[in-house]
Design an enzyme around this catalytic site. Structure first.
Site, short mmCIF file in Angstrom:
data_model
loop_
_atom_site.label_atom_id
_atom_site.label_comp_id
_atom_site.label_asym_id
_atom_site.label_seq_id
_atom_site.Cartn_x
_atom_site.Cartn_y
_atom_site.Cartn_z
N CYS A 33 24.10 -59.60 18.30
CA CYS A 33 23.14 -60.53 17.72
C CYS A 33 23.82 -61.88 17.52
O CYS A 33 24.97 -61.92 17.06
CB CYS A 33 22.62 -60.00 16.38
SG CYS A 33 21.43 -61.08 15.58
N GLU B 43 14.27 -58.41 18.12
CA GLU B 43 13.81 -59.75 17.71
C GLU B 43 12.75 -59.65 16.61
O GLU B 43 12.77 -60.43 15.66
CB GLU B 43 13.26 -60.52 18.92
CG GLU B 43 14.28 -60.82 19.99
CD GLU B 43 15.58 -61.40 19.47
OE1 GLU B 43 15.55 -62.15 18.47
OE2 GLU B 43 16.64 -61.09 20.04
NI NI Z 1 19.47 -60.85 16.68
#
Ligand code: NI
Length: 179
Positions: free
Chosen positions: A101, A144
């Protein structure tokens, strides 16, 4: 297009429940989307959610029109702007795979996700999106959309023995950039 700062884990803005977009096809929304696309592309991200640049709205982008150098084995996911998303499981099957991420740079973890989903929402013009997805595509969407409910992937990890530094876990790949 403006390169926006990506917030890192620990910033309270990443933990908010994002607000739905009420009006589509506005200058403000188009600027947000173009800033997000530019920011994601500049770091070869697989996706980006508005809360990651400090914007408290249910807007995510993901996918690319070519192979992502950070995930060279991953199938191509169509470039998508997804607003006010709703995810529905198609069945209970899960699968685990490595995730990174941009808000958790330098690390990867093994994360269970639903294998097959339907996702609906709108693009920035207000046109509806209704798709089914599986595998990597489904994983990216779930990752997401988790950002819109204040959830970062480490919160989904079940086995913390499979969580570590990218450069240690995957010495062959270029982990010099942000994850
Ligand atoms: Ni992320």
């Amino acid at each position: 297009m403006t390169l926006r700062e990506i917030l890192k884990m620990g910033d309270a803005r990443l933990l908010r429940i994002a607000q739905p977009v009420a009006v589509f096809d506005t200058d403000e929304l188009h600027v947000l989307v173009s800033d997000m696309l530019y920011t994601m592309q500049s770091v070869n991200g697989a996706g980006l959610a508005a809360p990651q640049i400090g914007v408290d709205l249910q807007v995510v982008i993901f996918g690319s029109d070519q192979i992502n150098p950070r995930y060279p084995e991953a199938p191509v996911v169509p470039r998508t702007v997804l607003i006010n998303p709703v995810i529905t499981p198609l069945d209970a099957a899960e699968e685990s795979d490595w995730e990174g991420c941009l808000s958790v740079p330098g690390l990867r973890g093994m994360v269970p996700r639903l294998r097959r989903i339907r996702y609906t929402g709108f693009d920035q013009y207000g046109d509806p999106i209704d798709r089914t997805a599986e595998g990597f595509h489904a994983r990216v969407v779930q990752h997401e959309c988790d950002h819109l409910i204040g959830t970062l992937y480490p919160m989904r990890i079940r086995d913390f023995r499979q969580f570590g530094y990218t450069e240690v876990l995957f010495p062959g790949i270029d982990a010099s950039a942000d994850d």
